[in-house]
Write a protein that holds these residues in place. Structure first.
Motif, PDB file in Angstrom:
ATOM      1  N   ILE A   1       0.840  -1.194   0.000  1.00 59.02           N
ATOM      2  CA  ILE A   1       0.000   0.000   0.000  1.00 59.02           C
ATOM      3  C   ILE A   1       0.877   1.247   0.000  1.00 59.02           C
ATOM      4  CG2 ILE A   1      -1.785   1.284   1.234  1.00 59.02           C
ATOM      5  CD1 ILE A   1      -2.603  -1.367   2.535  1.00 59.02           C
ATOM      6  N   PRO A   2       0.842   2.061  -1.046  1.00 56.72           N
ATOM      7  CA  PRO A   2       1.630   3.308  -1.050  1.00 56.72           C
ATOM      8  C   PRO A   2       1.158   4.232   0.068  1.00 56.72           C
ATOM      9  CG  PRO A   2       0.795   2.772  -3.249  1.00 56.72           C
ATOM     10  CD  PRO A   2       0.086   1.870  -2.305  1.00 56.72           C
ATOM     11  N   VAL A   3       2.102   4.829   0.778  1.00 53.68           N
ATOM     12  CA  VAL A   3       1.771   5.781   1.842  1.00 53.68           C
ATOM     13  C   VAL A   3       2.377   7.131   1.491  1.00 53.68           C
ATOM     14  CG1 VAL A   3       1.638   3.993   3.603  1.00 53.68           C
ATOM     15  CG2 VAL A   3       3.813   5.143   3.207  1.00 53.68           C
ATOM     16  N   GLU A   4       1.737   8.184   1.949  1.00 49.16           N
ATOM     17  CA  GLU A   4       2.149   9.540   1.597  1.00 49.16           C
ATOM     18  C   GLU A   4       3.208  10.093   2.522  1.00 49.16           C
ATOM     19  OE1 GLU A   4      -1.352  11.911   1.443  1.00 49.16           O
ATOM     20  OE2 GLU A   4      -2.182  10.875  -0.319  1.00 49.16           O
ATOM     21  N   LEU A  38       6.154  -1.341   7.555  1.00 45.79           N
ATOM     22  CA  LEU A  38       6.311  -0.106   6.791  1.00 45.79           C
ATOM     23  C   LEU A  38       7.718  -0.078   6.213  1.00 45.79           C
ATOM     24  CD1 LEU A  38       5.467   2.764   5.890  1.00 45.79           C
ATOM     25  CD2 LEU A  38       6.244   3.589   8.127  1.00 45.79           C
ATOM     26  N   LEU A  39       7.801   0.099   4.904  1.00 44.17           N
ATOM     27  CA  LEU A  39       9.100   0.127   4.201  1.00 44.17           C
ATOM     28  C   LEU A  39       9.360   1.518   3.647  1.00 44.17           C
ATOM     29  CD1 LEU A  39       9.221  -3.162   2.060  1.00 44.17           C
ATOM     30  CD2 LEU A  39      10.785  -2.520   3.886  1.00 44.17           C
ATOM     31  N   GLU A  40      10.541   2.045   3.916  1.00 40.72           N
ATOM     32  CA  GLU A  40      10.972   3.303   3.301  1.00 40.72           C
ATOM     33  C   GLU A  40      12.156   2.988   2.406  1.00 40.72           C
ATOM     34  OE1 GLU A  40      12.272   7.880   4.436  1.00 40.72           O
ATOM     35  OE2 GLU A  40      12.496   6.267   5.913  1.00 40.72           O
ATOM     36  N   THR A  41      11.949   3.067   1.106  1.00 39.27           N
ATOM     37  CA  THR A  41      12.972   2.615   0.165  1.00 39.27           C
ATOM     38  C   THR A  41      14.179   3.542   0.100  1.00 39.27           C
ATOM     39  OG1 THR A  41      11.807   3.760  -1.632  1.00 39.27           O
ATOM     40  CG2 THR A  41      11.245   1.443  -1.258  1.00 39.27           C
ATOM     41  N   ALA A  42      13.984   4.832   0.298  1.00 37.66           N
ATOM     42  CA  ALA A  42      15.085   5.783   0.145  1.00 37.66           C
ATOM     43  C   ALA A  42      16.155   5.606   1.212  1.00 37.66           C
ATOM     44  CB  ALA A  42      14.548   7.213   0.166  1.00 37.66           C
TER      45      ALA A  42
END
Length: 334
Positions: free
Chosen positions: A76-79, A96-100
């Motif tokens: 699910i994309p999150v803002e 929750l994944l933060e790719t950056a």
């Protein structure tokens, strides 16, 4: 004299509703049965689908392609990270994944989060682990604003729109036209009568079921009550569009169903629209029920204050003004 005529119609409409024992009972019993049914059915909180919030583009973090291709995981994309972390705390997101930055968040009390961590660790890429904690939100806590909102919608649409059409078909409006009462006074009385009745019944149902189920409430009851009043008013004003000119009960019933069923399906009554196509989420924003339910859930689950839900309330008020204006200007007695 105008206020006296308004009170006379208001009193007559109140008595008509209160004397209809079957309609009054149904407005109270139906939402109670739904709440307790779902509270029992989903008391274990089990879920068969993993939910992973994804912040950023997948290509920013090479090495997780295998993880992203796994079945039975909904990404699910999150803002924003700040708004997504509380969902991990409440077990609404399993991870929750933060790719950056190469970071991921899991709840240290979540079995789903632990399993997803093991699956992620099997890839070539190594993320930085961060843990949060929090009690899982029950489905019934998330559901109650939707159930009550749905009950408000049907009570408002059929309790005002359908009734006025019946009045017109039976000649009641024709007889009222011969009296000094104006269309504005008549419609105002109908709106006021249904407004206080729906608010009273909804408050009673919520308070009664809350004593037995114990709903999560992180915000202010006063703010929640304001959402109830403004949302109900908006739904009643919507019914005036149907009531304005129709004289056929069958046509009114069809149009009311055409409005209510898409609104019920797309306003998040039974399930969240997170992860749905963008066009579906945008379409849901045209329904007053969406804004009422979203505002109520924000208050109850997220602890949102009045300023946080002002956009929803302003949209509801703008919709109410539009519906009321159209309904009043196009209203006919016969």
């Amino acid at each position: 004299m105008g206020f006296r005529r308004f009170l006379a119609v208001l009193s007559a409409r109140n008595l008509e509703f209160l004397r209809d024992r079957s309609a009054l009972s149904w407005n109270i019993v139906l939402p109670v049965l739904i709440v307790f049914g779902f509270a029992f059915a989903f008391s274990t909180g089990g879920q068969t689908l993993f939910k992973v919030g994804l912040f950023g583009q997948p290509q920013q973090a090479p090495g997780i392609e295998r993880f992203l291709r796994l079945k039975h995981i909904q990404f699910i994309p999150v803002e924003s990270i700040a708004s997504a972390i509380p969902k991990v705390e409440r077990h609404q997101l399993d991870m929750l994944l933060e790719t950056a930055s190469g970071s991921y968040w899991i709840n240290d009390q979540s079995a789903n989060g632990y399993l997803l961590e093991q699956l992620l660790a099997g890839g070539e890429n190594r993320f930085h682990k961060q843990t949060v904690s929090g009690e899982a939100i029950r489905y019934v806590d998330w559901l109650i604003p939707g159930v009550l909102g749905m009950n408000i919608m049907f009570s408002a649409l059929f309790g005002v729109g359908y009734v006025i059409v019946r009045y017109r078909k039976n000649g009641v409006l024709k007889r009222l036209k011969a009296t000094p009462i104006t269309a504005f006074e008549f419609l105002s009385a109908q709106v006021a009568s249904r407004l206080w009745l729906i608010v009273a019944v909804t408050t009673l149902v919520y308070a009664g079921t809350n004593l037995l189920v114990g709903f999560r409430m992180n915000g202010s009851y006063l703010t929640l009550f304001l959402v109830l009043v403004i949302g109900t008013f908006s739904m009643i004003c919507l019914s005036l569009i149907i009531a304005a000119r129709l004289s056929s009960e069958e046509t009114a019933n069809g149009l009311l169903n055409m409005i209510s069923w898409p609104m019920m399906l797309l306003s998040g009554v039974w399930f969240s629209l997170e992860g749905s196509p963008e066009i579906i989420r945008q379409l849901a924003q045209v329904f007053p029920l969406t804004h009422m339910i979203d505002a109520a859930r924000a208050v109850m689950i997220d602890g949102a204050g009045l300023l946080d839900i002002v956009p929803h309330l302003l949209i509801l008020l703008a919709m109410s003004a539009l519906f009321m204006t159209f309904g009043a200007r196009s209203f006919k007695w016969e």
